[in-house]
Design a protein around this motif. Structure first.
Motif, PDB file in Angstrom:
ATOM      1  N   GLU A   1       0.847  -1.134   0.107  1.00 46.13           N
ATOM      2  CA  GLU A   1       0.160  -0.013   0.101  1.00 46.13           C
ATOM      3  C   GLU A   1       0.903   1.507   0.047  1.00 46.13           C
ATOM      4  O   GLU A   1       1.899   1.322   0.360  1.00 46.13           O
ATOM      5  CB  GLU A   1      -0.751   0.063   1.495  1.00 46.13           C
ATOM      6  N   SER A   2       0.275   2.357  -0.486  1.00 44.59           N
ATOM      7  CA  SER A   2       0.860   3.596  -0.215  1.00 44.59           C
ATOM      8  C   SER A   2      -0.164   4.812  -0.186  1.00 44.59           C
ATOM      9  O   SER A   2      -1.306   4.391  -0.271  1.00 44.59           O
ATOM     10  CB  SER A   2       1.839   3.816  -1.416  1.00 44.59           C
ATOM     11  N   GLY A   3       0.143   5.842  -0.181  1.00 45.10           N
ATOM     12  CA  GLY A   3      -0.696   7.120  -0.088  1.00 45.10           C
ATOM     13  C   GLY A   3      -1.452   7.507   1.120  1.00 45.10           C
ATOM     14  O   GLY A   3      -1.836   8.368   1.089  1.00 45.10           O
ATOM     15  N   GLY A   4      -0.932   6.917   2.288  1.00 46.32           N
ATOM     16  CA  GLY A   4      -1.331   7.394   3.500  1.00 46.32           C
ATOM     17  C   GLY A   4      -0.561   8.884   3.724  1.00 46.32           C
ATOM     18  O   GLY A   4       0.141   9.263   3.066  1.00 46.32           O
ATOM     19  N   GLY A   5      -1.177   9.165   4.985  1.00 42.75           N
ATOM     20  CA  GLY A   5      -0.496  10.629   5.331  1.00 42.75           C
ATOM     21  C   GLY A   5      -1.410  11.350   6.404  1.00 42.75           C
ATOM     22  O   GLY A   5      -2.541  11.010   6.965  1.00 42.75           O
ATOM     23  N   LEU A   6      -1.187  12.737   6.578  1.00 43.90           N
ATOM     24  CA  LEU A   6      -1.934  13.691   7.389  1.00 43.90           C
ATOM     25  C   LEU A   6      -2.557  14.366   6.404  1.00 43.90           C
ATOM     26  O   LEU A   6      -2.217  15.133   5.493  1.00 43.90           O
ATOM     27  CB  LEU A   6      -0.887  14.381   7.876  1.00 43.90           C
ATOM     28  N   VAL A   7      -4.039  14.596   6.534  1.00 47.05           N
ATOM     29  CA  VAL A   7      -5.083  15.468   5.939  1.00 47.05           C
ATOM     30  C   VAL A   7      -5.986  16.119   6.939  1.00 47.05           C
ATOM     31  O   VAL A   7      -6.456  15.507   8.197  1.00 47.05           O
ATOM     32  CB  VAL A   7      -5.640  14.507   4.954  1.00 47.05           C
ATOM     33  N   GLN A   8      -6.570  17.306   6.547  1.00 52.19           N
ATOM     34  CA  GLN A   8      -7.198  18.012   7.302  1.00 52.19           C
ATOM     35  C   GLN A   8      -8.811  17.463   7.194  1.00 52.19           C
ATOM     36  O   GLN A   8      -9.121  16.791   6.189  1.00 52.19           O
ATOM     37  CB  GLN A   8      -7.373  19.486   7.204  1.00 52.19           C
ATOM     38  N   PRO A   9      -9.598  17.730   8.097  1.00 55.66           N
ATOM     39  CA  PRO A   9     -10.984  17.173   8.122  1.00 55.66           C
ATOM     40  C   PRO A   9     -11.535  17.939   6.732  1.00 55.66           C
ATOM     41  O   PRO A   9     -11.331  19.162   6.488  1.00 55.66           O
ATOM     42  CB  PRO A   9     -11.633  17.817   9.236  1.00 55.66           C
ATOM     43  N   GLY A  10     -12.520  16.995   5.763  1.00 61.56           N
ATOM     44  CA  GLY A  10     -12.845  17.525   4.817  1.00 61.56           C
ATOM     45  C   GLY A  10     -11.859  17.172   3.513  1.00 61.56           C
ATOM     46  O   GLY A  10     -12.416  17.397   2.473  1.00 61.56           O
ATOM     47  N   GLY A  11     -10.727  16.923   3.739  1.00 61.30           N
ATOM     48  CA  GLY A  11      -9.814  16.718   2.612  1.00 61.30           C
ATOM     49  C   GLY A  11      -9.956  15.286   2.100  1.00 61.30           C
ATOM     50  O   GLY A  11     -10.798  14.475   2.409  1.00 61.30           O
TER      51      GLY A  11
ATOM     52  N   LEU B   1      -7.807  11.782   0.300  1.00 56.95           N
ATOM     53  CA  LEU B   1      -6.659  11.109   0.060  1.00 56.95           C
ATOM     54  C   LEU B   1      -7.162   9.844  -1.008  1.00 56.95           C
ATOM     55  O   LEU B   1      -8.023   9.308  -0.965  1.00 56.95           O
ATOM     56  CB  LEU B   1      -6.005  10.359   1.554  1.00 56.95           C
ATOM     57  N   ARG B   2      -6.107   9.246  -1.503  1.00 59.47           N
ATOM     58  CA  ARG B   2      -6.180   8.232  -2.315  1.00 59.47           C
ATOM     59  C   ARG B   2      -5.037   6.956  -1.927  1.00 59.47           C
ATOM     60  O   ARG B   2      -3.969   7.334  -1.747  1.00 59.47           O
ATOM     61  CB  ARG B   2      -6.100   8.491  -3.803  1.00 59.47           C
ATOM     62  N   LEU B   3      -5.543   6.114  -1.682  1.00 59.98           N
ATOM     63  CA  LEU B   3      -4.565   4.688  -1.319  1.00 59.98           C
ATOM     64  C   LEU B   3      -4.532   3.570  -2.281  1.00 59.98           C
ATOM     65  O   LEU B   3      -5.736   2.923  -2.678  1.00 59.98           O
ATOM     66  CB  LEU B   3      -5.139   4.162   0.007  1.00 59.98           C
ATOM     67  N   PRO B   4      -3.558   3.660  -3.184  1.00 64.88           N
ATOM     68  CA  PRO B   4      -3.385   2.501  -4.067  1.00 64.88           C
ATOM     69  C   PRO B   4      -2.751   1.187  -3.338  1.00 64.88           C
ATOM     70  O   PRO B   4      -1.982   1.416  -2.328  1.00 64.88           O
ATOM     71  CB  PRO B   4      -2.443   3.128  -5.266  1.00 64.88           C
ATOM     72  N   CYS B   5      -2.870   0.162  -3.842  1.00 60.08           N
ATOM     73  CA  CYS B   5      -2.355  -1.149  -3.512  1.00 60.08           C
ATOM     74  C   CYS B   5      -1.988  -2.033  -4.724  1.00 60.08           C
ATOM     75  O   CYS B   5      -2.875  -2.230  -5.465  1.00 60.08           O
ATOM     76  CB  CYS B   5      -3.228  -1.889  -2.505  1.00 60.08           C
ATOM     77  N   VAL B   6      -0.956  -2.553  -4.580  1.00 56.59           N
ATOM     78  CA  VAL B   6      -0.542  -3.313  -5.818  1.00 56.59           C
ATOM     79  C   VAL B   6      -0.155  -4.830  -5.097  1.00 56.59           C
ATOM     80  O   VAL B   6       0.793  -4.668  -4.348  1.00 56.59           O
ATOM     81  CB  VAL B   6       0.972  -2.858  -6.443  1.00 56.59           C
TER      82      VAL B   6
ATOM     83  N   ASP C   1      -7.963  -2.556 -10.871  1.00 54.90           N
ATOM     84  CA  ASP C   1      -7.626  -2.579 -12.151  1.00 54.90           C
ATOM     85  C   ASP C   1      -7.027  -4.312 -12.426  1.00 54.90           C
ATOM     86  O   ASP C   1      -5.937  -4.546 -11.803  1.00 54.90           O
ATOM     87  CB  ASP C   1      -6.442  -1.814 -12.801  1.00 54.90           C
ATOM     88  N   ASN C   2      -7.872  -5.383 -12.641  1.00 53.85           N
ATOM     89  CA  ASN C   2      -7.472  -6.623 -12.905  1.00 53.85           C
ATOM     90  C   ASN C   2      -6.290  -6.871 -13.836  1.00 53.85           C
ATOM     91  O   ASN C   2      -5.628  -7.748 -13.426  1.00 53.85           O
ATOM     92  CB  ASN C   2      -8.661  -7.412 -13.317  1.00 53.85           C
ATOM     93  N   ALA C   3      -5.934  -6.181 -14.746  1.00 53.73           N
ATOM     94  CA  ALA C   3      -4.844  -6.277 -15.449  1.00 53.73           C
ATOM     95  C   ALA C   3      -3.607  -5.968 -14.569  1.00 53.73           C
ATOM     96  O   ALA C   3      -2.565  -6.546 -15.165  1.00 53.73           O
ATOM     97  CB  ALA C   3      -5.119  -5.474 -16.881  1.00 53.73           C
ATOM     98  N   LYS C   4      -3.667  -5.230 -13.926  1.00 50.65           N
ATOM     99  CA  LYS C   4      -2.456  -4.732 -13.067  1.00 50.65           C
ATOM    100  C   LYS C   4      -2.493  -5.116 -11.768  1.00 50.65           C
ATOM    101  O   LYS C   4      -1.547  -4.865 -10.956  1.00 50.65           O
ATOM    102  CB  LYS C   4      -2.314  -3.216 -12.904  1.00 50.65           C
ATOM    103  N   ASN C   5      -3.485  -5.919 -11.328  1.00 48.55           N
ATOM    104  CA  ASN C   5      -3.466  -6.161  -9.804  1.00 48.55           C
ATOM    105  C   ASN C   5      -3.439  -5.320  -8.788  1.00 48.55           C
ATOM    106  O   ASN C   5      -2.665  -5.348  -7.813  1.00 48.55           O
ATOM    107  CB  ASN C   5      -2.344  -7.439  -9.715  1.00 48.55           C
ATOM    108  N   THR C   6      -4.268  -4.116  -9.296  1.00 54.04           N
ATOM    109  CA  THR C   6      -4.332  -3.129  -8.236  1.00 54.04           C
ATOM    110  C   THR C   6      -5.672  -2.861  -7.683  1.00 54.04           C
ATOM    111  O   THR C   6      -6.673  -3.155  -8.433  1.00 54.04           O
ATOM    112  CB  THR C   6      -3.810  -1.869  -8.860  1.00 54.04           C
TER     113      THR C   6
END
Length: 121
Positions: A6-16, A18-23, A72-77
């Motif tokens: 996984e990636s994409g985590g972090g700190l964000v303000q309320p209302g913001g 984020l996108r978390l991708p996983c491969v 994405d089934n072709a990319k296993n994500t």
């Protein structure tokens, strides 16, 4: 044999947002259901969203209308788009996949290492 990253985590303000991708990678023949779970401090791990190979989705009531899972089934994500984030969304988010492993003829459940999402002002 199979790794989920996984990636994409972090700190964000309320209302913001984020996108978390996983491969998923390794000795993969096919992947059935993929999903995202989370564990908040002091709480048990819970399902956030899941998606079948055909694209059928399932969401926890607490995230319906705010989060979107896709794959994405072709990319296993698999990805989790999180919008309108709330303080209570703070947790470690884990990617999960049911994988048919090459050479085993068996479906096994795999987990990523987790990524921290913190919603704070």
């Amino acid at each position: 044999q199979v790794q989920l990253v996984e990636s994409g985590g972090g700190l964000v303000q309320p209302g913001g947002s984020l996108r978390l991708p996983c491969v998923a990678s390794g000795s993969i023949v096919s992947i059935n259901t993929m999903g995202w779970y989370r564990r908040a401090p002091g709480k048990q791990r819970e399902l956030v969203a899941a998606i079948s190979r055909s694209g059928r989705t399932n969401y926890a009531d607490s995230v319906k209308g705010r989060f979107t899972i896709s794959r994405d089934n072709a990319k296993n994500t698999v990805s989790l788009q999180m919008n309108s984030l709330k303080l209570e969304d703070t947790a470690v988010y884990y990617c999960n996949a049911e994988v048919l492993v090459l050479g085993t003829g068996r479906w096994d459940n795999y987990w990523g290492q987790g990524t921290q999402v913190t919603v704070s002002s």
